[in-house]
Write a protein that holds these residues in place. Structure first.
Motif, PDB file in Angstrom:
ATOM      1  N   TRP A  99      -0.686  -1.987   4.241  1.00 38.36           N
ATOM      2  CA  TRP A  99       0.299  -2.652   3.668  1.00 38.36           C
ATOM      3  C   TRP A  99       1.280  -3.280   4.557  1.00 38.36           C
ATOM      4  N   ASP A 100       1.696  -2.047   5.554  1.00 42.28           N
ATOM      5  CA  ASP A 100       2.380  -2.546   6.700  1.00 42.28           C
ATOM      6  C   ASP A 100       3.958  -2.908   6.046  1.00 42.28           C
ATOM      7  N   GLN A 101       4.502  -1.935   5.103  1.00 44.85           N
ATOM      8  CA  GLN A 101       5.853  -2.022   4.573  1.00 44.85           C
ATOM      9  C   GLN A 101       6.926  -1.745   5.500  1.00 44.85           C
ATOM     10  N   ASN A 102       7.825  -2.490   5.493  1.00 42.68           N
ATOM     11  CA  ASN A 102       9.289  -1.831   6.226  1.00 42.68           C
ATOM     12  C   ASN A 102       9.907  -0.954   5.082  1.00 42.68           C
ATOM     13  N   ALA A 103       9.871   0.169   5.012  1.00 43.40           N
ATOM     14  CA  ALA A 103      10.038   1.045   3.923  1.00 43.40           C
ATOM     15  C   ALA A 103      11.600   1.581   4.054  1.00 43.40           C
ATOM     16  N   GLY A 104      12.680   0.773   4.664  1.00 40.51           N
ATOM     17  CA  GLY A 104      13.969   0.886   4.839  1.00 40.51           C
ATOM     18  C   GLY A 104      14.832   0.308   3.643  1.00 40.51           C
ATOM     19  N   LEU A 105      14.247  -0.598   2.972  1.00 47.14           N
ATOM     20  CA  LEU A 105      15.176  -1.219   2.008  1.00 47.14           C
ATOM     21  C   LEU A 105      14.069  -1.598   0.827  1.00 47.14           C
ATOM     22  N   VAL A 106      14.663  -1.624  -0.325  1.00 52.65           N
ATOM     23  CA  VAL A 106      13.815  -1.814  -1.300  1.00 52.65           C
ATOM     24  C   VAL A 106      13.235  -3.215  -1.259  1.00 52.65           C
ATOM     25  N   VAL A 107      13.973  -4.113  -0.608  1.00 51.06           N
ATOM     26  CA  VAL A 107      13.300  -5.536  -0.649  1.00 51.06           C
ATOM     27  C   VAL A 107      12.418  -5.616   0.638  1.00 51.06           C
ATOM     28  N   GLY A 108      12.315  -4.559   1.296  1.00 49.51           N
ATOM     29  CA  GLY A 108      11.178  -4.350   2.363  1.00 49.51           C
ATOM     30  C   GLY A 108       9.758  -3.789   1.798  1.00 49.51           C
ATOM     31  N   GLY A 152      -3.666  20.313   7.956  1.00 49.83           N
ATOM     32  CA  GLY A 152      -4.743  19.285   7.996  1.00 49.83           C
ATOM     33  C   GLY A 152      -4.159  17.815   7.234  1.00 49.83           C
ATOM     34  N   SER A 153      -5.136  17.199   6.790  1.00 48.38           N
ATOM     35  CA  SER A 153      -4.729  16.081   6.069  1.00 48.38           C
ATOM     36  C   SER A 153      -5.719  16.175   4.727  1.00 48.38           C
ATOM     37  N   LEU A 154      -5.084  16.195   3.432  1.00 49.01           N
ATOM     38  CA  LEU A 154      -5.867  16.141   2.315  1.00 49.01           C
ATOM     39  C   LEU A 154      -6.644  14.756   2.025  1.00 49.01           C
ATOM     40  N   PRO A 155      -8.116  14.761   1.753  1.00 48.48           N
ATOM     41  CA  PRO A 155      -8.625  13.453   1.741  1.00 48.48           C
ATOM     42  C   PRO A 155      -7.616  12.298   1.169  1.00 48.48           C
ATOM     43  N   ALA A 156      -6.991  12.548  -0.168  1.00 52.42           N
ATOM     44  CA  ALA A 156      -6.203  11.608  -0.810  1.00 52.42           C
ATOM     45  C   ALA A 156      -4.995  11.116   0.005  1.00 52.42           C
ATOM     46  N   ALA A 157      -4.633  11.878   0.849  1.00 54.92           N
ATOM     47  CA  ALA A 157      -3.334  11.630   1.439  1.00 54.92           C
ATOM     48  C   ALA A 157      -3.636  10.854   2.689  1.00 54.92           C
ATOM     49  N   LEU A 158      -4.855  11.115   3.475  1.00 51.67           N
ATOM     50  CA  LEU A 158      -5.360  10.262   4.450  1.00 51.67           C
ATOM     51  C   LEU A 158      -5.891   8.974   4.078  1.00 51.67           C
ATOM     52  N   ALA A 159      -6.349   8.704   2.766  1.00 48.81           N
ATOM     53  CA  ALA A 159      -6.838   7.544   2.408  1.00 48.81           C
ATOM     54  C   ALA A 159      -5.521   6.683   2.077  1.00 48.81           C
ATOM     55  N   ALA A 160      -4.737   7.465   1.437  1.00 51.75           N
ATOM     56  CA  ALA A 160      -3.288   6.686   0.979  1.00 51.75           C
ATOM     57  C   ALA A 160      -2.471   6.325   2.538  1.00 51.75           C
ATOM     58  N   ASP A 161      -2.532   7.179   3.370  1.00 53.85           N
ATOM     59  CA  ASP A 161      -2.018   6.805   4.691  1.00 53.85           C
ATOM     60  C   ASP A 161      -2.484   5.316   5.381  1.00 53.85           C
ATOM     61  N   TRP A 162      -3.983   5.389   5.253  1.00 53.02           N
ATOM     62  CA  TRP A 162      -4.556   4.061   5.524  1.00 53.02           C
ATOM     63  C   TRP A 162      -4.043   2.907   4.806  1.00 53.02           C
ATOM     64  N   LEU A 163      -3.664   3.095   3.660  1.00 49.80           N
ATOM     65  CA  LEU A 163      -3.410   1.968   2.951  1.00 49.80           C
ATOM     66  C   LEU A 163      -1.844   1.586   3.425  1.00 49.80           C
TER      67      LEU A 163
END
Ligand SMILES: *Cc1c(COP(=O)(O)O)cnc(C)c1O
Length: 471
Positions: free
Chosen positions: A96-105, A81-92
Motif C-alpha cells: 500500500w506504501d502509505q506515508n503514515a505521518g498524516l491522516v491525509v497520507g 520472530g514474526s507472527l504469520p498474520a503480522a508478517l503478511a500484514a507487513d507485506w500489505l
C-alpha cells in the motif's frame, strides 16, 4: 499487469520456502562477509534488469548470509520472530506504501494506529488516557518519552525548552540504574541531557535498581530548594537476567521527589499482559512514561517500538509539528507525526494490528507465558550439565549462565554457535564471561529447547573427549 502479479506470486513462494526451511537451516549464516560481498557486490549496473531476475538473484545471493532470527532456536539478544498474520500484514503495508505521518497520507493507517494504541494500553494495563506513538524501536520510544519528560520538568520551572533550547535552562538531574540499557544513555545524549551526567543508582545481584540507594541519591542531590527538575529512569526487564526494578517503591520515591518516572520496558512490560506474571511489574502503571517494543515479544517484523506518555500534553508539546492554532477537526483521525520524532514514516500499525487480532488477549498472555516456561525448561536442563551454572533467577524469558571459567564459557559458546543448531550471545556479568539466552519467539517449542541443550551437550562432550585424549 501479468508480470507484476507473477513477480509478487514468485516472491511469496520464495518467502514461504524460507519459512519452511527454518527447522532445518543453520541458524547462523553459512557465508563469510567477504563471500557475501563477492556474491552481492560488483559495479553498479548501467542497464535495467527484469524485476523477477533481480528478486530471485537477490534471494539466492543473500540466503547464506541470512541469520535465522525467525527460527525457534534463535535466542540472541532479545529478538522476536514474526507472527504469520503480522508478517503478511507487513507485506500489505509495503504494498500500500502509505506515508503514515498524516491522516491525509492514509486514513486507514491512521485509524489502525488509533485502534492499536487503545488495545495496547488495555493489554499492558496502562492508563487509558495516556498518549502513544509507534516508532522504530525502544531506543526511539525512550527518546520520545524523555523529550516529553524534558518538556514537563522544565516547564514546571517556567522554561520552554522547545522554544529556547537547553542553553541557560535549569539543569535537569537524571537518575538511572547501573544496569540500564545503553539506549537510555543514547537518548539522553540525543536530547542534550548528556549521558555522563546521569546519577547512577547501584543495582543488586540480579540487576535491579536498589531502592535504598535511589532514596539516598534523591536526598543528596535535591539542591537547596529540593525541587531540581528530576527524571528517574527505571527498568522492567534487565537484558541479561530479565529482572524487574521494584516499581511500587520507585513510584513512591518519584512522587515524593516530584520527579518524572520513565520506564524501560522493552520486553519486560509485556509481563503485564499475563495474569500469571502481572504481579512482577505491579506499580509500573503509575509511571509517567513507558517505552517498549512490538518487534520483540509481540513478534511483529522489524521495526516497531512503542512510546506511551501519561500526560498527552507533554508528549504533544515535545513532538508536535503542527502549530496549536491549526485546530484539528475532532472527527479526523490523529496525525501521527505530532506524536513521533519522524515526519514521513511507514505504516507500522498494520502489522501490530494483525498481531493483536491474530493472538487476542489470551494469545498474547499465552505467548509471554510459554516463552517464560521455555526459558525455565532450558535453565533446568542446563543446570544439570557438568560445569554449568545458572546465574539468574529465571523470572521472565532470560537465562544467564556460565561454565567453570571464562575460557571454557567462551569455547563452549563458540562451538554451539558454530554448529548452527541454535544461536545465543555471550555477555559479561560480575566481570566474568557468561552466556545469555532469550526466549522471545512464538515458534520456540520444547523440542527447540531440547535441540539447543543437546548442542551444549555435544560441545561439552567434545571438550572432555579432547582433554581426555591430551592426558
Ligand atoms: C532491546 C532493548 C532496548 C532497545 O530496543 P530497540 O528496539 O533495539 O531500540 C532497550 N532496552 C531494553 C531493556 C532492551 O532489551
Amino acid at each position: 499487469m501479468g508480470d507484476e502479479r507473477e513477480l509478487l506470486r514468485r516472491t511469496a513462494e520464495l518467502a514461504a520456502d524460507f519459512v519452511e526451511s527454518l527447522d532445518e537451516r543453520s541458524v547462523w549464516p553459512r557465508a563469510t562477509v567477504d563471500e557475501l560481498r563477492d556474491a552481492l557486490g560488483g559495479p553498479l549496473p548501467d542497464d535495467a534488469s527484469a524485476p523477477l531476475d533481480v528478486v530471485e538473484s537477490l534471494a539466492r545471493a543473500a540466503d547464506p548470509g541470512i541469520v535465522g532470527m525467525q527460527s525457534g532456536r534463535y535466542f540472541g539478544f532479545v529478538i522476536g520472530g514474526s507472527l504469520p498474520a503480522a508478517l503478511a500484514a507487513d507485506w500489505l503495508a509495503a504494498t500500500w506504501d502509505q506515508n503514515a505521518g498524516l491522516v491525509v497520507g492514509g486514513p486507514a493507517a491512521a485509524v489502525v494506529e488509533e485502534v492499536v494504541g487503545d488495545w495496547l494500553k488495555e493489554l499492558l494495563r496502562l492508563p487509558r488516557t495516556a498518549s502513544f506513538a509507534l516508532v522504530t524501536g525502544c531506543q526511539m520510544a525512550h527518546t520520545t518519552c524523555l523529550a516529553a519528560a524534558r518538556h514537563d520538568v522544565l516547564s514546571r520551572s517556567g522554561w520552554n525548552v522547545e522554544h529556547d533550547g537547553l542553553t541557560g535552562a535549569p539543569p535537569i538531574r537524571v537518575l538511572a540504574g547501573a544496569k540500564r540499557h545503553a539506549t537510555i544513555d543514547r537518548s539522553l545524549r540525543l536530547l542534550g541531557l548528556g549521558a555522563g551526567r546521569t546519577v547512577e543508582i547501584p543495582a543488586d545481584d540480579q540487576g535491579r535498581m536498589r531502592v535504598d540507594a535511589l532514596r539516598a541519591a534523591l536526598g543528596e542531590s535535591s539542591g537547596p530548594a529540593g525541587s531540581a527538575p528530576t527524571i528517574i529512569c527505571a527498568q522492567v526487564g534487565e537484558v541479561n537476567t530479565g529482572s524487574v526494578d521494584p516499581m511500587s517503591e520507585i513510584v513512591e520515591l518519584a512522587g515524593e521527589a516530584d520527579a518524572w518516572l520513565h520506564v524501560d520496558g522493552a520486553f519486560g512490560l509485556w509481563a503485564a499482559a499475563s495474569p500469571a506474571l502481572r504481579d512482577l511489574v505491579a506499580g509500573v502503571e503509575h509511571a509517567d512514561s513507558w517505552a517498549t517494543d512490538a518487534h520483540k515479544w509481540l513478534n511483529v517484523p522489524y521495526d516497531c517500538g512503542i512510546a506511551f506518555v501519561a500526560n498527552p500534553e507533554s508528549h504533544r508539546a515535545a513532538m508536535a509539528v503542527q502549530a496549536e492554532y491549526l485546530v484539528q477537526d475532532r472527527h479526523a483521525a490523529r496525525d501521527q507525526m505530532d506524536w513521533t520524532p519522524e515526519f514521513s514514516r511507514r505504516a507500522r500499525g498494520f502489522a501490530v494490528y494483525a498481531a493483536l487480532r491474530s493472538l487476542g488477549r489470551a494469545g498474547v498472555a499465552e505467548l509471554v507465558e510459554s516463552s517464560c516456561a521455555r526459558a525455565k525448561e532450558f535453565a533446568d536442563a542446563i543446570a544439570r550439565l557438568p560445569e554449568c551454572e545458572v546465574l539468574n533467577e529465571v523470572v521472565l524469558n532470560q537465562v544467564l549462565f556460565r561454565l567453570s571459567d571464562d575460557a571454557t564459557t567462551g569455547e563452549v559458546l563458540a562451538a554451539v554457535q558454530a554448529e548452527g543448531e541454535a544461536w545465543m550471545s555471550g555477555t559479561r556479568w560480575d566481570d566474568r564471561a557468561a552466556i545469555r539466552l532469550s526466549v522471545s519467539n512464538w515458534r520456540t517449542s520444547p523440542a527447540d529447547v531440547g535441540r539447543t541443550v543437546a548442542s551444549f551437550e555435544r560441545a561439552l562432550n567434545a571438550r572432555s573427549a579432547a582433554s581426555g585424549y591430551a592426558t
